[in-house]
Design an enzyme around this catalytic site. Structure first.
Site, PDB file in Angstrom:
ATOM      1  N   GLU A   1       0.875  -1.184   0.000  1.00  0.00           N
ATOM      2  CA  GLU A   1       0.000   0.000   0.000  1.00  0.00           C
ATOM      3  C   GLU A   1       0.913   1.235   0.000  1.00  0.00           C
ATOM      4  OE1 GLU A   1      -3.482   0.785  -0.187  1.00  0.00           O
ATOM      5  OE2 GLU A   1      -2.424   2.682  -0.337  1.00  0.00           O
TER       6      GLU A   1
ATOM      7  N   ASP B   1       5.411   0.998  -4.699  1.00  0.00           N
ATOM      8  CA  ASP B   1       4.466   0.614  -5.742  1.00  0.00           C
ATOM      9  C   ASP B   1       4.436  -0.922  -5.843  1.00  0.00           C
ATOM     10  OD1 ASP B   1       3.309   0.031  -8.318  1.00  0.00           O
ATOM     11  OD2 ASP B   1       3.705   2.105  -8.879  1.00  0.00           O
TER      12      ASP B   1
ATOM     13  N   ASP C   1      -8.165   1.657  -7.307  1.00  0.00           N
ATOM     14  CA  ASP C   1      -8.633   3.022  -7.618  1.00  0.00           C
ATOM     15  C   ASP C   1      -9.368   3.035  -8.950  1.00  0.00           C
ATOM     16  OD1 ASP C   1      -7.324   4.944  -5.535  1.00  0.00           O
ATOM     17  OD2 ASP C   1      -5.775   3.509  -6.079  1.00  0.00           O
TER      18      ASP C   1
ATOM     19  N   THR D   1     -14.241  -4.938   2.895  1.00  0.00           N
ATOM     20  CA  THR D   1     -13.250  -3.885   3.140  1.00  0.00           C
ATOM     21  C   THR D   1     -13.990  -2.567   3.393  1.00  0.00           C
ATOM     22  OG1 THR D   1     -13.122  -3.214   0.840  1.00  0.00           O
ATOM     23  CG2 THR D   1     -11.613  -4.965   1.538  1.00  0.00           C
TER      24      THR D   1
HETATM   25  C1  LIG Z   1      -9.843   2.464  -3.685  1.00  0.00           C
HETATM   26  S1  LIG Z   1      -8.607   2.012  -2.557  1.00  0.00           S
HETATM   27  C2  LIG Z   1      -9.207   0.471  -1.921  1.00  0.00           C
HETATM   28  C3  LIG Z   1      -8.491   0.050  -0.678  1.00  0.00           C
HETATM   29  C4  LIG Z   1      -8.887  -1.316  -0.079  1.00  0.00           C
HETATM   30  N1  LIG Z   1      -8.476  -2.410  -0.940  1.00  0.00           N
HETATM   31  C5  LIG Z   1     -10.361  -1.400   0.189  1.00  0.00           C
HETATM   32  O1  LIG Z   1     -11.059  -2.153  -0.526  1.00  0.00           O
HETATM   33  O2  LIG Z   1     -10.844  -0.705   1.124  1.00  0.00           O
HETATM   34  C6  LIG Z   1      -7.254   1.503  -3.587  1.00  0.00           C
HETATM   35  C7  LIG Z   1      -5.910   1.500  -2.858  1.00  0.00           C
HETATM   36  O3  LIG Z   1      -4.896   0.996  -3.717  1.00  0.00           O
HETATM   37  C8  LIG Z   1      -3.709   1.716  -3.457  1.00  0.00           C
HETATM   38  N2  LIG Z   1      -2.847   1.584  -4.661  1.00  0.00           N
HETATM   39  C9  LIG Z   1      -3.130   2.010  -5.908  1.00  0.00           C
HETATM   40  N3  LIG Z   1      -2.134   1.728  -6.751  1.00  0.00           N
HETATM   41  C10 LIG Z   1      -1.180   1.082  -6.002  1.00  0.00           C
HETATM   42  C11 LIG Z   1       0.083   0.545  -6.312  1.00  0.00           C
HETATM   43  N4  LIG Z   1       0.579   0.611  -7.558  1.00  0.00           N
HETATM   44  N5  LIG Z   1       0.800  -0.038  -5.325  1.00  0.00           N
HETATM   45  C12 LIG Z   1       0.300  -0.094  -4.053  1.00  0.00           C
HETATM   46  N6  LIG Z   1      -0.907   0.408  -3.705  1.00  0.00           N
HETATM   47  C13 LIG Z   1      -1.639   0.990  -4.665  1.00  0.00           C
HETATM   48  C14 LIG Z   1      -4.181   3.133  -3.178  1.00  0.00           C
HETATM   49  O4  LIG Z   1      -3.232   3.879  -2.434  1.00  0.00           O
HETATM   50  C15 LIG Z   1      -5.472   2.883  -2.420  1.00  0.00           C
HETATM   51  O5  LIG Z   1      -5.279   2.879  -1.026  1.00  0.00           O
END
Ligand SMILES: C[S@@+](CC[C@H](N)C(=O)[O-])C[C@H]1O[C@@H](n2cnc3c(N)ncnc32)[C@H](O)[C@@H]1O
Length: 229
Positions: free
Chosen positions: A85, A112, A134, A208
């Site tokens: 994350e 990442d 996202d 989640t």
């Molecule tokens: C919409 S949120 C959903 C979070 C969680 N999975 C939930 O369902 O509550 C998407 C998460 O993915 C993370 N994220 C997006 N691209 C990422 C990457 N390349 N590496 C790590 N985390 C990433 C973002 O920071 C964000 O916290």
């Protein structure tokens, strides 16, 4: 870590509010014990990352507040969980839970997730989760969506034959992006025979925070499971 030139940022902001003293302490003292040693070659077998050297290692990409990651770690003590994350507040939540609950089967990366995937040895994961990535709903941002054929290539490399990939989204157009990314692939098989298979979340798959928001706002959720062939 270097990232391929063509790789677009798939996430929004990395930092929110200023951290409290306890949160800063977790980052300074607990994170160094749990962070992945990405500057060194990955250990083989990858289970060596954990004190109990588990046979099975699972990866969660974008764990957000970590509810699912921590639930899986508590429910599956014999499995090693790697969580990725980039959002600092989310990372700190998981550090706090690991510290408070005394979990020994969790490792965390704030890099990442695509860099982590490239670091992992081949065929080392027996499960992977990407829950509510996202959405990037604007047309000009669709290319930032995390799930695309390049990510699936990396997952296919890092996952063992028979491993399961779980993906959830609440955005119909992202569902289309996901299914298009899998189209024509012979390395993953979609585990869906009937609508309930993608409409209903299994019991071993807790809700989640993001899903709870989708429920409150009345959006349909899609739960996809794929088998690495
Ligand atoms: C919409 S949120 C959903 C979070 C969680 N999975 C939930 O369902 O509550 C998407 C998460 O993915 C993370 N994220 C997006 N691209 C990422 C990457 N390349 N590496 C790590 N985390 C990433 C973002 O920071 C964000 O916290």
């Amino acid at each position: 870590m270097t990232r391929p030139e063509h790789e677009l940022r798939s996430f929004g902001r990395r930092r929110g509010r200023a951290l409290s003293a306890r949160q800063q302490h977790l980052l300074d003292e607990v994170m160094p014990k749990l962070a992945l040693p990405l500057a060194e070659p990955a250990p083989e077998p990858i289970g060596q990352l954990f004190p109990h050297a588990p046979q099975d290692v699972w990866l969660e990409i974008g764990f957000g507040g970590g509810e699912h990651l921590i639930w899986q770690a508590q429910t599956n003590a014999d499995v090693g969980l790697i969580g990725c994350e980039v959002f600092e507040e989310g990372v700190v939540k998981v550090l706090s839970a690991v510290d408070t609950l005394g979990l020994r089967n969790v490792r965390v990366s704030d890099e990442d997730a695509r860099a982590v995937l490239r670091w992992l040895p081949p065929a080392c994961l027996s499960r992977a989760f990407i829950l509510f990535p996202d959405p990037w709903p604007k047309r000009k941002h669709v290319k930032r969506r995390l799930i695309n054929p390049a990510l699936l290539d990396e997952l296919a490399r890092a996952m063992r034959p028979g491993a399961e990939l779980r993906i959830a989204t609440d955005i119909g157009d992202y569902l289309r992006t996901i299914l298009m990314s899998f189209r024509g692939r012979v390395d993953f098989r979609w585990l869906a025979d009937r609508p309930e298979d993608w409409r209903v979340r299994g019991d071993d798959w807790p809700q989640t925070r993001y899903e709870a928001k989708a429920v409150r706002e009345g959006r349909r959720r899609y739960f996809l499971r794929f088998r690495r062939v």
